[in-house]
Design an enzyme around this catalytic site. Structure first.
Site, PDB file in Angstrom:
ATOM      1  N   ILE A  63       0.795  -1.110  -0.035  1.00 15.54           N
ATOM      2  CA  ILE A  63       0.057  -0.017  -0.068  1.00 15.54           C
ATOM      3  C   ILE A  63       0.805   1.267  -0.071  1.00 15.54           C
ATOM      4  O   ILE A  63       0.369   2.369   0.086  1.00 15.54           O
ATOM      5  CB  ILE A  63      -1.046   0.130   1.246  1.00 15.54           C
ATOM      6  CG1 ILE A  63      -0.086  -0.185   2.554  1.00 15.54           C
ATOM      7  CG2 ILE A  63      -1.998  -1.169   0.969  1.00 15.54           C
ATOM      8  CD1 ILE A  63      -1.013   0.066   3.806  1.00 15.54           C
TER       9      ILE A  63
ATOM     10  N   GLU B 122       5.085   2.721  -0.805  1.00 16.23           N
ATOM     11  CA  GLU B 122       6.542   2.897  -1.062  1.00 16.23           C
ATOM     12  C   GLU B 122       7.353   4.123  -0.723  1.00 16.23           C
ATOM     13  O   GLU B 122       6.986   5.222  -1.146  1.00 16.23           O
ATOM     14  CB  GLU B 122       6.693   2.207  -2.383  1.00 16.23           C
ATOM     15  CG  GLU B 122       8.170   1.678  -2.859  1.00 16.23           C
ATOM     16  CD  GLU B 122       8.144   0.985  -3.955  1.00 16.23           C
ATOM     17  OE1 GLU B 122       9.331   0.544  -4.343  1.00 16.23           O
ATOM     18  OE2 GLU B 122       7.136   0.883  -4.766  1.00 16.23           O
ATOM     19  N   GLY B 123       8.465   3.840  -0.177  1.00 14.11           N
ATOM     20  CA  GLY B 123       9.401   4.995   0.060  1.00 14.11           C
ATOM     21  C   GLY B 123      10.811   4.881  -0.235  1.00 14.11           C
ATOM     22  O   GLY B 123      11.393   3.757  -0.470  1.00 14.11           O
TER      23      GLY B 123
ATOM     24  N   ASP C 296       9.473  17.152   8.791  1.00 18.91           N
ATOM     25  CA  ASP C 296       9.066  16.851   7.712  1.00 18.91           C
ATOM     26  C   ASP C 296       7.498  16.574   7.504  1.00 18.91           C
ATOM     27  O   ASP C 296       7.008  15.790   7.001  1.00 18.91           O
ATOM     28  CB  ASP C 296       9.670  15.378   7.294  1.00 18.91           C
ATOM     29  CG  ASP C 296       9.491  15.064   5.834  1.00 18.91           C
ATOM     30  OD1 ASP C 296       9.278  15.991   5.150  1.00 18.91           O
ATOM     31  OD2 ASP C 296       9.498  13.829   5.320  1.00 18.91           O
TER      32      ASP C 296
END
Length: 375
Positions: free
Chosen positions: A56, A58-59, A178
């Site tokens: 579900i 992706e990094g 962030d």
């Protein structure tokens, strides 16, 4: 297994100070009771062998999978990939654990547990049914949700409360570093959860700032931090201001089309404000029946948060009171926003202003953006 045992086995390599230093004793209270150290076999079974159909998100450090535990709980499992030379990924893993096991707030993501299996690292969170704010606001048509004014207002206030908690209620204070749309997750009721604390830093002993390497996402970076590495709570305030303008407008921070080239949301908001046409920023999807006075106030607060001079930006608790109209901003003077021009200017240490242009690069230090959507 106790958290302290997991902590010591997870991180045996020295690195720069992170939120791992918040509290080296075992976490106390409700979060300690709920924290679980999972086995690799449990997580493999829950995610059907980490199948592609369960992916579900992706990094840069790995992937996120939807899983169903043996007790029926639906979770998001973040699998981190570790860079052995720099230990990137490992630091973020420990930072996330040490931060979230000591914090509890409605507007922060809940960490259920972790897993250490050889060089593999896993973090397990509550599953967020509505993905990330980036997906429902700016994603493909199949992911978008037509958010009305009340939903946008509630999401904005929730994020503000979460940040005010980190900045002013937690001791020592925490800077997220962030804040962006893909790091705001939404549950089934669209309650926002600030996520991804891998880059977070603490401000101990009442210090006002720390110096660190620049990390985060271009477009959300406060100019003084991008150019000097001087990190303060006002760094997050700037990012929140950009996010607030995104939520109200439904527009990306930086957009591009062949006819007009690049568009910069902060610049557009400032130009509309100066031209006294501020309501043109409101997303047309909201419709016509929204409280214009509230919309103007939210956009003005966004602009106050992105002012070039950090000292002029409000603290998060004050920004929250402005949004709820507990602090009147009628007549408050707003100065021009600060923009980061590009990655090259950051490296050269050049000063940037409102007239500068953003780089097309999206990240200085990429991290997994979301627990429930591809970054």
């Amino acid at each position: 297994m106790k958290f302290s045992s997991c902590f010591s086995s997870c991180f045996s390599h020295p690195s720069e100070t992170t939120t791992t230093d918040i509290n080296k004793q075992e976490p106390q209270g409700e979060n300690d009771e709920n924290f679980t150290v999972f086995s690799y076999s449990e997580l493999r079974l829950a995610t059907r062998g980490f199948s592609a159909s369960n992916k579900i998100g992706e990094g840069a450090f790995g992937c996120v999978y939807k899983g169903v535990l043996a007790n029926g709980s639906i979770v998001a499992v973040k699998m981190l990939s570790i860079e052995l030379e720099s230990m990137r990924g490992e630091r973020e893993f420990v930072s996330e654990i040490s931060t979230l096991t000591n914090l509890k707030h409605e507007n922060l993501v809940t960490l259920k547990g972790c897993c250490v299996d050889g060089t593999r690292r896993f973090l397990v969170y509550n599953y967020m049914e509505n993905n990330s704010l980036a997906q429902i606001l700016l994603g493909g048509e199949q992911n978008r949700i037509k958010l009305g004014w009340e939903a946008r207002q509630a999401i904005s206030l929730g994020v503000a409360r979460g940040l005010a908690y980190l900045h002013e209620e937690v001791k020592p204070h925490i800077v997220h570093r962030d804040i962006k749309a893909s790091n705001i997750l939404l549950d089934q009721n669209l309650i926002p959860k600030v996520s991804d604390f891998g880059l977070s830093r603490i401000l101990r002993n009442n210090v006002s700032h720390i110096s660190t390497h620049v990390a985060g996402t271009l477009g959300y970076l406060a100019p003084e931090y991008a150019l000097s590495g001087r990190l303060t709570r006002k760094t997050d305030v700037y990012s929140f201001g950009v996010l607030l303008l995104e939520i109200i407008s439904g527009q990306a921070v930086v957009d591009f089309d062949l006819e007009h080239g690049e568009h910069y949301l902060v610049q557009k908001a400032w130009e509309l404000y100066r031209a006294n046409r501020i309501l043109q920023l409101v997303d047309p999807i909201v419709g016509m029946n929204y409280p214009e006075e509230d919309a103007v106030r939210f956009i003005k607060v966004g602009l106050l948060c992105v002012q070039e001079r950090a000292r002029l930006r409000p603290e998060m608790s004050r920004a929250l009171k402005m949004l709820t109209n507990d602090v009147d901003i009628e007549g408050v003077q707003i100065s021009q926003p600060g923009l980061v021009a590009d990655l090259m200017n950051i490296k050269l240490g050049q000063k940037t202003t409102f007239h500068s242009l953003y780089s097309k690069a999206s990240n200085l230090e990429s991290t997994p953006s979301s627990l429930s959507s591809c970054s």
